[in-house]
Scaffold this active site. Structure first.
Site, PDB file in Angstrom:
ATOM      1  N   ALA A 188     111.239  65.925  45.657  1.00  0.00           N
ATOM      2  CA  ALA A 188     111.934  66.182  46.926  1.00  0.00           C
ATOM      3  C   ALA A 188     112.028  64.899  47.744  1.00  0.00           C
ATOM      4  O   ALA A 188     113.115  64.549  48.225  1.00  0.00           O
ATOM      5  CB  ALA A 188     111.214  67.273  47.695  1.00  0.00           C
ATOM      6  N   GLY A 189     110.930  64.206  47.892  1.00  0.00           N
ATOM      7  CA  GLY A 189     110.904  63.025  48.749  1.00  0.00           C
ATOM      8  C   GLY A 189     111.749  61.891  48.221  1.00  0.00           C
ATOM      9  O   GLY A 189     112.551  61.300  48.956  1.00  0.00           O
TER      10      GLY A 189
ATOM     11  N   GLY B 294     107.612  62.550  45.732  1.00  0.00           N
ATOM     12  CA  GLY B 294     107.848  63.306  44.507  1.00  0.00           C
ATOM     13  C   GLY B 294     109.330  63.602  44.387  1.00  0.00           C
ATOM     14  O   GLY B 294     110.168  62.887  44.944  1.00  0.00           O
TER      15      GLY B 294
ATOM     16  N   GLU C  38     107.940  71.811  47.467  1.00  0.00           N
ATOM     17  CA  GLU C  38     106.816  72.751  47.492  1.00  0.00           C
ATOM     18  C   GLU C  38     106.181  72.845  48.877  1.00  0.00           C
ATOM     19  O   GLU C  38     105.531  73.821  49.225  1.00  0.00           O
ATOM     20  CB  GLU C  38     105.757  72.327  46.450  1.00  0.00           C
TER      21      GLU C  38
ATOM     22  N   ARG D 218     104.475  84.810  35.201  1.00  0.00           N
ATOM     23  CA  ARG D 218     103.159  84.172  35.284  1.00  0.00           C
ATOM     24  C   ARG D 218     102.108  85.041  35.947  1.00  0.00           C
ATOM     25  O   ARG D 218     100.974  85.141  35.478  1.00  0.00           O
ATOM     26  CB  ARG D 218     103.281  82.872  36.068  1.00  0.00           C
TER      27      ARG D 218
ATOM     28  N   HIS E 280      98.639  80.090  37.177  1.00  0.00           N
ATOM     29  CA  HIS E 280      99.375  79.912  35.925  1.00  0.00           C
ATOM     30  C   HIS E 280      98.526  80.368  34.750  1.00  0.00           C
ATOM     31  O   HIS E 280      97.359  79.999  34.649  1.00  0.00           O
ATOM     32  CB  HIS E 280      99.729  78.426  35.775  1.00  0.00           C
TER      33      HIS E 280
ATOM     34  N   GLY F 182     105.856  61.450  51.287  1.00  0.00           N
ATOM     35  CA  GLY F 182     105.760  62.027  49.948  1.00  0.00           C
ATOM     36  C   GLY F 182     106.960  61.584  49.133  1.00  0.00           C
ATOM     37  O   GLY F 182     108.089  61.586  49.613  1.00  0.00           O
TER      38      GLY F 182
ATOM     39  N   HIS G 223      98.143  76.804  40.322  1.00  0.00           N
ATOM     40  CA  HIS G 223      99.150  75.887  39.831  1.00  0.00           C
ATOM     41  C   HIS G 223     100.160  75.487  40.898  1.00  0.00           C
ATOM     42  O   HIS G 223     100.607  74.357  40.954  1.00  0.00           O
ATOM     43  CB  HIS G 223      99.861  76.557  38.668  1.00  0.00           C
TER      44      HIS G 223
ATOM     45  N   ARG H 243     106.770  82.127  41.839  1.00  0.00           N
ATOM     46  CA  ARG H 243     107.812  81.213  41.380  1.00  0.00           C
ATOM     47  C   ARG H 243     108.032  81.371  39.887  1.00  0.00           C
ATOM     48  O   ARG H 243     107.075  81.490  39.117  1.00  0.00           O
ATOM     49  CB  ARG H 243     107.421  79.775  41.691  1.00  0.00           C
TER      50      ARG H 243
END
Lengths: 259, 257, 645
Positions: free
Chosen positions: C44-45, C42, C432, C337, C266, C40, C408, C442
């Protein structure tokens, strides 16, 4: 909101099993398409039908479906991302088409973007261009406070405008020369406009331009088709800036590109 | 100098060469037009023939003219190289390509426009430049009475005269020159040639509107404050005034002489 | 098995610093002897891969997209929180920590959340240094806005494209390392299993989506940065390709799955138009800063609106119910939310929903346009308004937007300790993909913060400690039989999928699963519905394995095969989510059990019985999973009923 319409369409879709085999256009009927569907949802419906009939669904690249990831492509009726300006294919809705219309769907065409299946192309040439120099060499940690260098708002805003490029390749697809200059120049511009990018400014411009040439993209003849078709409105001024950066680097600076 | 070589052989560098040669040709056009305006002077071609002599015998201008020929050749050659290169960048074309939706016709067809211009330049040079340089134009003598300023014009034979002369004799200024003016007037009686000239000027207009603008882009000049000036010059000077003025010449001779 | 969260001793504010000191280091010269796999790319990755490569480790990254830069982090709009207190409005690390813990309805670990708040400030510095073009003020300094109901302005943003800009920043750092030869990037590769040797994660098995080649890759540690599982609902704001497969296959190899029932719905998404709908589009929460949410006061008026007999502008001010402002006077339209979403659902359940389907409420900018002028509204929200117009063909400058909640984000994920290591040694989960920082709900602008915190500032420290504990610098033995065995297993599974030749498409099943999850395990859940859902999912799973059709072959780009593998995993995860939701008979954050509500219908926690992390252990196909409870200890904050009145 315009009333929902239902329409029947004739699709002429490019089908190609893989990179090595020859492709051809296949005519597919798409019936009962709602004007509220997005273009890709229309293809989803077609694919569900094909699957039910035991036929291979049409492969096309897509992911976020909100116009930001840059994964979707498609050359629709002669235009990248279809007839609407300022949108990606995933944000194009069927209300832009009419009942009985024939829609020609082709992959991006460029030597540097080989078709890998049906409508999907390999855009890793863009990756290699960015790897060549599209970064600021800072390691994690040990950086100054975010507010240590004030950046005038106009510069920050302009850098942002260039940085919004989603890397979809529509500029290459639209250009009659399959030139990647809008993409490359947007990346070079973002860093050229910011103080953080100054240290490697000229090496970057050289490295990225040279990688672009190695990938076999065409030259710019300023038709401005890229600017007109760019889904996020990247401006042609970026290309001028890239030219400036590159010539400046080549003719007036001592350092050459890091290989 | 490998850095220069590398720069000039890159796609950007090739465009730089196109831009520089193109702009030089644009600059030449202005000079050429100003000179050619002498054609409209009603003096049996004296001013024009004087100008023609000056242009072909003044050393700095001669030097520039070689640069000009080189520019034309390089511009055309690089256009060819780039066209081939760009074709290679898209080996498989689109079945449907709606270029008219996102760009102007002329911007996509600079090659066609340029080819028309190249043919035009060849024709133009064969008609005038070649003939002028190879003694294939007639000669003329102007005798101007310095008191009355009346001019008498006599055609000369080639055997009587070899080059430009200008002297004063018995209160008369005598000028003997190659009568390029006559050649022009003669050539422009041909309706096909006139039509071709007018057509070529139309092609030049489109070629230059795009070319002049693009040259600045290729040079890296696209500043939001100053680019409107470039756009203005491209449209009015190179797109309208110059082509119309040039096109007016054959039409003037065809219809008015 | 005891869950050891490895939370360091000592005062909250010193835990991370002390821990960093206590973590064992890998000598710079030895780092190049280790290979780390990052799945992954994104936030983080990409941030983890770049940072680890900078330190000297060899890194291999994998993503299913054609470029690392297309990971779905790119779609985050609003911003990223950081306790910089640049605005001098009383923000601090402690306040960000407190807001996040409270916002998560006290279902997250104090220590993790505090660390998140602590490193948040470094993230901004890092991103700025990379050339991320954050919004600036005229003086050239960074601009902030208040976001998601926070009482301070601590959100950094880049117009409505913060996720894109942050991801491009991390991606640029990654590119630099690819160029330097420290990172090998594999695109269009999907991870299908973890290779286990002696109880440790030593590699992964991937399928090259382009060629179908199934191969194994070895590494000393494996980092899963594969995002959330919101697509279990079929319709969500996630990208089409987002899936749980990597996390789920790891789960089946022994990684515990924590709090799977915590999903975030959301409130401001564009409503569904029909069955063809493939995904839902989120519009930034920032819209609630100036937009007012309302429905008609009566069912009758709503009916007329739905039929098109009345236009929104025909509804008189007195006949409008600005329900969030009415019920929560102090937070108004800016309630968190979960609260906003639940209330929108309640209005629609009462029959006061608008739009053709009745599943929407209005978000009205008429007042804002009157107050600030259309130009100011355009400058602030122009891109969102354009997007809305694009999709709905309705002009939000002239008529109120219609919005409805959509799935979401998933707060649940693989269980990790303080070092972000899952219950499998050597296997980490970041962003996530893990469960750790957001509790049961969150807050806005916190996802980007967590992804980058984990990648830039946590994992580079903690992974070294594990690598040192291996006691050897030897490369992972590629010839170990486990690699080939796992590869064969994956191949077997792929072939099994390819042998399915039924009458249903994979999407048919996925849509059914989505309906079940949304109906019974969505915004409101109850015991009866959840039990029913469990049965339905089991039935559906049978249907999948008996009647779905998967076309084509392995050795090609195969859309049906890709989808089939993902949906097969969603069908298993769905049941676990239901189990978890059944087990947690309290309401907290995004998990609302109708049985556990205050008299006003607000979520009611049960701290006595449920102040724990539910970590589920896989026991084999069709076996009930074992629940492990990690108690949540709160030493610094007092647990209170969240109130936004």
């Amino acid at each position: 909101m315009s009333e929902e319409r239902t329409m029947n369409l004739t699709l002429k879709v490019w089908r190609q099993k893989n990179e090595n085999e020859k492709g051809k256009f296949v005519t597919i009927q798409a019936n009962g398409i709602s004007s509220d569907m997005s273009f890709l949802e229309m293809l989803d419906v077609v694919n569900e039908d094909l699957t039910r009939k035991g036929e291979d669904p049409i492969y096309f690249d897509h992911d976020c479906r909100e116009g930001i990831c840059g994964m979707c492509s498609l050359h629709i009726n002669g235009r990248p991302h279809g007839p609407k300006q300022g949108t990606t294919t995933c944000q194009l809705h069927m209300r832009s088409f009419h009942d009985g219309q024939t829609i020609v769907i082709e992959p991006w065409r460029a030597a540097a973007f080989p078709v890998i299946k049906d409508l999907a192309v390999d855009r890793t040439a863009f990756e290699r261009i960015q790897q060549a120099g599209g970064y600021v060499s800072v390691n994690t940690g040990g950086v100054p406070d975010g507010n240590a260098i004030p950046i005038p708002k106009p510069s920050a805003d302009e850098a942002f405008e260039s940085a919004t490029c989603i890397g979809c390749g529509a500029c290459v697809a639209a250009c009659k020369n399959a030139s990647a200059m809008l993409f490359v120049s947007a990346k070079i511009s973002q860093y050229a406009l910011l103080p953080q990018g100054q240290a490697e400014r000229y090496q970057r411009a050289q490295a990225m331009v040279e990688q672009m040439d190695r990938e076999g993209f065409g030259a710019c003849t300023v038709t401005k088709a890229c600017e007109a078709e760019c889904p996020v409105g990247i401006k042609l001024t970026n290309i001028a800036r890239m030219n400036r950066e590159y010539f400046n680097a080549k003719f007036f600076k001592e350092k050459t590109a890091h290989s | 100098m490998s850095s220069f070589n590398q720069a000039l052989t890159s796609t950007l560098g090739k465009k730089l060469i196109m831009a520089l040669t193109g702009l030089f040709l644009c600059a030449f056009l202005i000079v050429h037009l100003i000179g050619n305006l002498q054609l409209f002077k009603d003096d049996a071609g004296k001013a024009f023939n004087d100008y023609a002599y000056f242009m072909t015998h003044f050393t700095p201008i001669k030097a520039v003219s070689y640069l000009l020929y080189a520019s034309i050749i390089i511009h055309a050659l690089y256009a060819l190289i780039l066209t081939v290169y760009n074709r290679k960048a898209r080996p498989i074309g689109y079945a449907s390509f709606a270029g008219d939706k996102n760009s102007t016709w002329s911007s996509r067809n600079m090659g066609i426009l340029g080819t028309v211009l190249l043919v035009f330049i060849a024709t133009h040079m064969a008609n005038f430049w070649w003939k002028f340089h190879n003694d294939e134009v007639p000669y003329i003598e102007y005798r101007t009475d310095l008191n009355t300023l009346e001019t008498q014009v006599t055609e000369l034979n080639a055997s009587e005269f070899t080059d430009y002369q200008n002297f004063t004799q018995d209160g008369q200024e005598v000028t003997r020159a190659r009568d390029l003016y006559k050649q022009v007037a003669y050539a422009f009686q041909n309706p096909i040639l006139v039509a071709f000239y007018v057509l070529a000027m139309a092609a030049m207009s489109f070629h230059l509107i795009h070319g002049f603008n693009s040259a600045f882009q290729s040079l890296g000049f696209n500043h939001r404050k100053y680019i409107p000036i470039v756009r203005f010059l491209a449209l009015w000077v190179f797109g309208i005034i110059i082509p119309i003025a040039f096109a007016a010449m054959p039409l003037y001779f065809f219809f008015c002489k | 098995m005891m869950l050891d969260s490895k939370i360091p001793e000592g005062p909250l504010a010193e835990k991370w610093s002390k821990h960093k000191f206590n973590l064992k280091l890998v000598n710079p010269a030895n780092k190049r002897k280790f290979t780390i796999i990052v799945v992954g790319t994104g936030l983080a990755g990409a941030s983890a891969a770049a940072s680890l490569a900078e330190l000297g480790y060899n890194v291999k990254t994998f993503c299913y997209q054609d470029s690392p830069r297309r990971a779905h982090s790119i779609a985050a709009q609003g911003g990223i929180n950081a306790a910089k207190n640049y605005q001098n409005d009383g923000d601090s690390v402690y306040r960000l920590f407190y807001d996040t813990i409270k916002g998560g309805d006290y279902r997250a670990r104090e220590a993790n959340v505090y660390r998140l708040a602590e490193v948040s400030v470094n993230i901004i510095d890092q991103c700025v240094a990379q050339g991320v073009p954050f919004a600036r003020e005229y003086g050239g300094l960074l601009d902030n806005r208040s976001f998601g109901g926070a009482q301070v302005s601590r959100t950094f943003y880049a117009r409505g494209q913060t996720g894109q800009q942050l991801l491009l920043g991390a991606y640029s750092a990654l590119n630099r390392q690819i160029n330097a030869g420290k990172v090998t990037s594999y695109t269009r590769h999907e991870m299908l299993d973890v290779v286990m040797i002696d109880g440790h994660a030593k590699g992964i098995v991937t399928r090259d989506l382009k060629t179908g080649k199934i191969e194994s890759h070895e590494g000393h540690a494996v980092l899963l940065c594969t995002g959330g599982y919101g697509n279990v609902f079929f319709l969500s704001t996630n990208a089409m390709g987002c899936n749980v497969t990597a996390a789920w296959r790891a789960h089946k190899r022994g990684a515990f799955f924590a709090n799977p029932c915590y999903t975030q719905i959301h409130p401001t998404c564009i409503p569904v138009t029909g069955d063809h709908q493939s995904k839902l589009t989120l519009m930034s929460e920032s819209l609630r800063n100036d937009g007012r949410v309302w429905v008609p006061k009566t069912v009758d008026l709503a009916e007329k609106l739905r039929k098109g007999e009345l236009k929104p502008s025909d509804i008189k001010e007195d006949d409008r119910d600005y329900f969030l402002e009415r019920k929560y006077p102090s937070f108004g339209n800016l309630v968190p939310r979960d609260v906003a979403s639940r209330n929108a659902k309640m209005m629609c359940d009462e029959g006061r929903g608008v739009g053709k389907t009745g599943l929407a409420v209005f978000l009205d900018f008429a007042d804002a346009i009157q107050r600030m002028g259309e130009d100011t509204v355009r400058a602030k929200y122009g891109n969102l308004f354009d997007m809305y117009y694009q999709i709905t063909d309705e002009n939000p400058y002239q008529q109120p937007m219609r919005i409805y909640p959509a799935v979401h984000y998933t707060m649940g994920g693989l269980w990790v300790d303080y070092n972000l290591m899952t219950s499998i040694p050597g296997l980490y989960a970041l962003g996530e993909c893990n469960f750790s920082d957001h509790g049961a709900n969150r807050l806005g602008a916190s996802a980007l913060m967590q992804g980058l915190a984990d990648g830039y500032f946590v994992i580079p420290y903690t992974v070294g400690d594990y690598l040192t504990s291996l006691g050897s610098f030897a490369p992972v033995d590629k010839n170990h039989p486990a690699f080939e065995a796992t590869r064969k297993e994956v191949e077997g599974k792929v072939n099994k999928l390819l042998s399915l030749k039924g009458s249903k498409t994979v999407d048919d099943i996925h849509k059914k699963l989505g309906h079940i999850m949304w109906e019974y395990c969505g915004m409101a859940r109850n015991e009866e519905g959840l039990k029913k859902a469990k049965g339905m999912i089991q039935e559906l799973r049978k249907e999948f394995w008996s009647d779905v059709t998967v076309l084509g072959e392995n050795e090609e780009l195969n859309l049906s095969l890709e989808k089939a593998g993902r949906v097969a995993d969603f069908l298993e995860l769905g049941e676990l989510m239901v189990d978890d939701a059944l087990n947690r008979s309290e309401s907290c954050g995004g998990h609302f059990r109708e049985e556990s509500a205050t008299p006003e219908g607000e979520a009611k926690r049960d701290d006595e019985n449920f102040a724990y992390v539910a970590a589920w252990q896989y026991n084999g196909d069709n076996q009930p999973e074992t629940l492990h409870k990690e108690p949540l200890v709160f030493e610094n904050v007092k647990l209170t009923q969240r109130s936004y009145k």
